[in-house]
Design a protein around this motif. Structure first.
Motif, PDB file in Angstrom:
ATOM      1  N   UNK A 184      -0.849  23.251  12.022  1.00  0.00           N
ATOM      2  CA  UNK A 184       0.149  24.295  12.291  1.00  0.00           C
ATOM      3  C   UNK A 184      -0.291  25.628  11.708  1.00  0.00           C
ATOM      4  N   UNK A 185      -0.806  25.608  10.484  1.00  0.00           N
ATOM      5  CA  UNK A 185      -1.200  26.845   9.798  1.00  0.00           C
ATOM      6  C   UNK A 185      -2.280  27.595  10.582  1.00  0.00           C
ATOM      7  N   UNK A 186      -3.321  26.884  11.010  1.00  0.00           N
ATOM      8  CA  UNK A 186      -4.415  27.593  11.693  1.00  0.00           C
ATOM      9  C   UNK A 186      -3.995  28.062  13.084  1.00  0.00           C
ATOM     10  N   UNK A 187      -3.161  27.281  13.778  1.00  0.00           N
ATOM     11  CA  UNK A 187      -2.670  27.724  15.084  1.00  0.00           C
ATOM     12  C   UNK A 187      -1.731  28.917  14.939  1.00  0.00           C
ATOM     13  N   UNK A 188      -0.876  28.871  13.916  1.00  0.00           N
ATOM     14  CA  UNK A 188       0.059  29.975  13.697  1.00  0.00           C
ATOM     15  C   UNK A 188      -0.694  31.238  13.284  1.00  0.00           C
ATOM     16  N   UNK A 189      -1.746  31.085  12.508  1.00  0.00           N
ATOM     17  CA  UNK A 189      -2.610  32.226  12.191  1.00  0.00           C
ATOM     18  C   UNK A 189      -3.164  32.855  13.454  1.00  0.00           C
ATOM     19  N   UNK A 205      -1.946  32.730  16.486  1.00  0.00           N
ATOM     20  CA  UNK A 205      -0.875  33.390  17.236  1.00  0.00           C
ATOM     21  C   UNK A 205      -0.564  34.771  16.669  1.00  0.00           C
ATOM     22  N   UNK A 206      -0.856  34.956  15.381  1.00  0.00           N
ATOM     23  CA  UNK A 206      -0.592  36.237  14.729  1.00  0.00           C
ATOM     24  C   UNK A 206      -1.840  37.120  14.635  1.00  0.00           C
ATOM     25  N   UNK A 207      -2.834  36.795  15.441  1.00  0.00           N
ATOM     26  CA  UNK A 207      -4.010  37.649  15.525  1.00  0.00           C
ATOM     27  C   UNK A 207      -5.045  37.444  14.441  1.00  0.00           C
ATOM     28  N   UNK A 208      -4.877  36.397  13.625  1.00  0.00           N
ATOM     29  CA  UNK A 208      -5.868  36.106  12.595  1.00  0.00           C
ATOM     30  C   UNK A 208      -6.801  35.006  13.064  1.00  0.00           C
ATOM     31  N   UNK A 209      -8.032  35.024  12.602  1.00  0.00           N
ATOM     32  CA  UNK A 209      -9.001  34.013  13.006  1.00  0.00           C
ATOM     33  C   UNK A 209      -8.706  32.671  12.341  1.00  0.00           C
TER      34      UNK A 209
END
Length: 444
Positions: free
Chosen positions: A290-295, A297-301
């Motif tokens: 969830x953390x990496x996918x949510x990152x 979605x917010x424009x972070x790699x």
């Protein structure tokens, strides 16, 4: 070379403890508290010995986790502050910490029932009466000494968690003083109130904390926030991790050790331990993804650092309910916990306080989320909001407010007291040089 008085006093304290231990007359167990004829379950003993080792491994794991995130000039000092808790808190636990946590209740009566807010400091001083016999109410199928040692590992890692918020600017000797005060005045009463059968939060409020979401993570998270406010910002508060492989290694050790943390809290080799084992790893897996996918979605790699932080947040969130919820529910726990903590990590207002490694956003908020979710989803009739336990949920929310005030306010006062005795912050020159050299004369 002139030696500062603070170090003379520190050495004198350990010398006094050591000599006292040499001549201490050990007391035999009180027969009314122990099961002399009870058969010890050797399967439970084997599992709790293993779980104790796993929880101990979490502290060096935390050292690597934190050490990889800080600047190169502060790797060793950051790692040492976590690692040193194995020495300082272990001794403090034997001398008086265990007695304050699990001694006979000292508190007050409500509606004719007596509830404790802290244990009697003289019951188990220097592990008096802590023997191979099982206790009647605390770990009933294992030697009492094993129960005491298992609980010691929780006391060790709690102040170690706080170190991440204070990294790169706190004086080592001041930190040692603070963690002793924190353990005595914050951790032990909270531990007693939630994990002793007659503790106020367990007995009266009915707070469910299977493995330490409240006792460990909330207390550490709020103490970290208090410390940041007292200590102030770093001169250069840019967050540039030095060694991501260290963070990966630390995460792996934490995840591995957390099986002892959560599954061991069943205090037996049984189905509850197996379920806690499963919910622990599934919640962490869910939170990591969830953390990496949510990152993204917010424009972070997608980053290794984000994956590691997410995994740890999942472990934190599931901790208070590991033995109380189902595996499918643990997926949701990891999912929602990761989103909330992620939002807090990147919240600009929280960033203004310079919590170096986002301890409050991950451990404090993760513990809060875990406590709330436990009050909503815990299995069993009238055990939580979704199972008819309206009063249980209301009591959990009341306890959440009380614990938050107690841990934050208490830690804030202890940081102020520490600062009055020994200044918390290193000098400007020492901070520029880096704490590895200025505090320890070592380099990474």
């Amino acid at each position: 070379m002139k030696i500062e008085k603070r170090w003379i006093v520190s050495f004198a304290i350990i010398a006094i403890i050591s000599i006292t231990g040499l001549f201490w007359e050990h007391q035999e167990p009180a027969t009314d508290s122990f099961n002399e004829t009870s058969a010890i379950n050797f399967s439970d003993v084997a599992w709790l010995l293993t779980a104790s080792c796993l929880v101990l491994l979490m502290t060096p794991g935390l050292s690597f986790f934190y050490g990889g995130m800080v600047g190169k000039k502060n790797v060793i000092s950051t790692m040492l502050k976590s690692f040193i808790c194995l020495g300082v808190i272990s001794l403090l636990w034997v001398v008086v910490g265990f007695s304050l946590s699990f001694g006979s209740p000292i508190g007050f009566s409500i509606d004719g029932t007596y509830y404790g807010i802290i244990g009697n400091p003289f019951d188990f001083t220097f592990f008096n009466q802590v023997e191979a016999l099982p206790h009647k109410t605390l770990g009933t199928t294992i030697p009492f000494i094993l129960f005491a040692l298992f609980q010691m590992k929780f006391a060790v890692i709690t102040p170690a968690i706080i170190t991440g918020a204070l990294a790169e600017r706190i004086r080592f000797i001041s930190f040692l003083l603070f963690i002793c005060l924190f353990t005595l005045f914050i951790y032990t009463p909270l531990c007693h109130m939630i994990w002793h059968p007659n503790g106020l939060l367990l007995g009266y409020f009915g707070v469910k904390d299977f493995a330490g979401g409240t006792v460990v993570h909330m207390s550490a998270g709020f103490a970290a926030l208090a410390g940041v406010l007292v200590l102030g910002k770093r001169k250069n508060n840019q967050h540039i991790p030095t060694n991501i492989p260290f963070v990966l290694l630390g995460t792996g050790l934490l995840w591995f050790g957390w099986f002892g943390f959560n599954a061991g809290s069943a205090l037996a080799a049984n189905a509850t331990a197996a379920m806690a084992f499963a919910t622990t790893t599934i919640a962490s897996a869910s939170a990591m993804i969830t953390w990496i996918f949510y990152d993204r979605l917010n424009g972070r790699k997608v980053s290794a650092l984000g994956a590691c932080i997410g995994a740890v947040v999942g472990l934190v969130v599931i901790t208070p309910s590991a033995g109380f919820v189902t595996i499918p529910q643990s997926i949701f726990f990891g999912f929602i916990g990761a989103i909330v903590s992620n939002k807090m990590v990147y919240w600009e207002k929280l960033k203004q306080f310079d919590d170096t490694l986002d301890v409050f956003a991950c451990h404090g908020v993760g513990g809060i989320m875990g406590m709330i979710l436990t009050a909503i989803f815990a299995q069993g009739e009238n055990a939580s909001l979704l199972h008819g336990g309206w009063n249980v949920f209301a009591h959990h929310m009341m306890a959440l407010v009380l614990v938050s005030i107690f841990t934050f306010g208490g830690a804030y006062l202890l940081f102020k007291l520490t600062n009055a005795i020994i200044p918390l912050r290193v000098s400007s020159d020492a901070e520029d040089m880096g704490l590895d050299l200025s505090q320890h004369n070592e380099q990474f």
